[in-house]
Design an enzyme around this catalytic site. Sequence first.
Site, PDB file in Angstrom:
ATOM      1  N   HIS A 198       0.824  -1.225   0.000  1.00 22.35           N
ATOM      2  CA  HIS A 198       0.000   0.000   0.000  1.00 22.35           C
ATOM      3  C   HIS A 198       0.849   1.263   0.000  1.00 22.35           C
ATOM      4  CE1 HIS A 198      -4.024  -1.850   0.886  1.00 22.35           C
ATOM      5  NE2 HIS A 198      -3.202  -2.873   1.077  1.00 22.35           N
ATOM      6  N   ASP A 406       3.970   9.477  -0.825  1.00 26.88           N
ATOM      7  CA  ASP A 406       2.793   8.724  -0.388  1.00 26.88           C
ATOM      8  C   ASP A 406       2.501   7.636  -1.406  1.00 26.88           C
ATOM      9  OD1 ASP A 406       0.542   8.139   1.182  1.00 26.88           O
ATOM     10  OD2 ASP A 406       0.110  10.262   1.475  1.00 26.88           O
TER      11      ASP A 406
HETATM   12  O1  F6P Z   1      -0.804   3.458   4.340  1.00 30.17           O
HETATM   13  C1  F6P Z   1      -0.555   2.221   4.839  1.00 30.17           C
HETATM   14  C2  F6P Z   1      -1.452   1.855   5.987  1.00 30.17           C
HETATM   15  O2  F6P Z   1      -1.412   0.471   6.167  1.00 30.17           O
HETATM   16  C3  F6P Z   1      -2.892   2.287   5.776  1.00 30.17           C
HETATM   17  O3  F6P Z   1      -3.654   1.328   5.223  1.00 30.17           O
HETATM   18  C4  F6P Z   1      -3.355   2.645   7.145  1.00 30.17           C
HETATM   19  O4  F6P Z   1      -4.022   3.831   7.109  1.00 30.17           O
HETATM   20  C5  F6P Z   1      -2.145   2.798   7.958  1.00 30.17           C
HETATM   21  O5  F6P Z   1      -1.041   2.472   7.191  1.00 30.17           O
HETATM   22  C6  F6P Z   1      -2.272   1.921   9.162  1.00 30.17           C
HETATM   23  O6  F6P Z   1      -1.353   2.246  10.068  1.00 30.17           O
HETATM   24  P1  F6P Z   1      -1.363   1.616  11.516  1.00 30.17           P
HETATM   25  O7  F6P Z   1      -1.735   0.185  11.398  1.00 30.17           O
HETATM   26  O8  F6P Z   1       0.022   1.844  12.003  1.00 30.17           O
HETATM   27  O9  F6P Z   1      -2.385   2.376  12.274  1.00 30.17           O
END
Ligand code: F6P
Length: 520
Positions: A198, A406
């Site tokens: 992602h 990003d």
């Molecule tokens: O952008 C990658 C990501 O996995 C998103 O899907 C999500 O918003 C974020 O990072 C989740 O982060 P964490 O699990 O650290 O809250």
Amino acid sequence: MGSASLSCSMEAFVTRLPFSLPRPETSAQITELRPGQGMSATMNRLVVISNRVPLPSAGPRAGGLAVALDGLMEKRGGLWFGWSGALSSSAAEQIPVITTAGNIDYATVDLTPDEHDRYYNGFSNGVLWPLLHSMPDLIQYDRTDAQIYREVNTRLAAQVAPLIGPDDLIWVHDYHLLPLPAALRAQGVGNPIGFFLHIPFAAPDVLESAPDMAELVTSLLAADLIGFQTEGDLANFAAAAALLTGAVRVGGNFVQIDGRRVLLGVFPVEIEPREFARTAEANARKLPVVRLRQSLPGQTLILGLDRLDPTKGLLQRMSGLRRLLETQPEWKRRITLLQIAAISRKEVGSYRALRAAIDRESGNLNGDFGEPDWLPLRMISHGVDRATAAGFMRAARVGLVTPLRDGMNLVAKEFVAAQNPDDPGVLVLSRFAGAAQQLDAAILVNPHDPDAMAEAMARALTMKLADRQARWQDLWNAIESRSPLGWGRMFLAALLRGAVRGGRIELVDEDVRPAAMAGG
Ligand code: F6P
């Protein structure tokens, strides 16, 4: 095959398999499947594996991963495996806890406090996150963190393997789980495995800042399909695979390693644009948005909506606002930047340092430019729910989405969807966000350049209605026919293609025509 026809067959063939399944067959046995027994993107059970699992008990779902996958999982059903969100000292011995909601079975395990500290905070977010976002100066490398990261992946593979049936399609997500494809193979899992990243993938010379990357890239290559947000990420991965593992790029986006082919593909994550537009329209009339508008008499709203994260360019955004007020003081009292910067990952050193720097700079900015009855910046460090955020987006004349780097940035797409087509706001978008590949009708900006940021804001603030409408239409056209469901289906179709071409399975379902499959 178009997504509409796929959609009919998908619902017709949804299957639910029990959990007490036999261990998977070997890949050789799967290759011998006959018509009626084989793999299809429409009928085989989907097993999603991600670090964070959006358990129904956790309330409203947020974050790119949940936005991307919720719709697909709700429609198709399947198993979603990952971390429960809880910590316990007995995590390593746990059998996954199954929670069923609708046609989704969530299977979760805890982490130990030490694993959370080292696998999640230390290596995933303290090393891989900044590294893959091309910010190696932020990494805080510790060899033990790297080891625990690998061990957690090995353990997760062992805990999920007994739940995997012979016909399941496996889809692993994101940077927390780079070693999982190889760890699953080591457990005897011969099923098709897809992996989607992602976040961005950095160039090989940046990657080499962490000594483990050759091993991690090799582990990832145990998947049949590896998906990325942009062509640039794919190219960086292919270059890293060649340099670090000796994998050779062959035709049609395949790389070859140890006599096996792995498909690489680009699958930009999407939102549900019409649904988001409806949410924005409805919420624009609700109290939080009405109160926000009332609090801004005679002022134009500029909006930023992010997690508080070093990749999001928040300090650079404030530098841009500072430069705008220095060079064009006529904007004083006429604009307000509402920046929602929801605190996240606060145990990671770089996030704590950023919070302190943001608090300092927002105080300085308001102190330097504010008046007794006006402040240029409202900095909020807790998030708002998605519906209210949609309403705020519709109320804003300018949306600032200016990350330093990003993977995609779904807020950019959401901002477009949230606008009133008759009087749309203007998107100022970093050219380093994956979304800029699709949303090139936005005002594209280099967030490192405060003058460019100030100029972009002024341009957005002064843009005439006809220009705003024309740009918005182009942006809307770029997202309106896409959806997370279509994204998921493209990925799964490509996964089958990769698994077939890689010699892992034989495709026997005529419903899935390889010509329509994505990914090269
Ligand atoms: O952008 C990658 C990501 O996995 C998103 O899907 C999500 O918003 C974020 O990072 C989740 O982060 P964490 O699990 O650290 O809250």
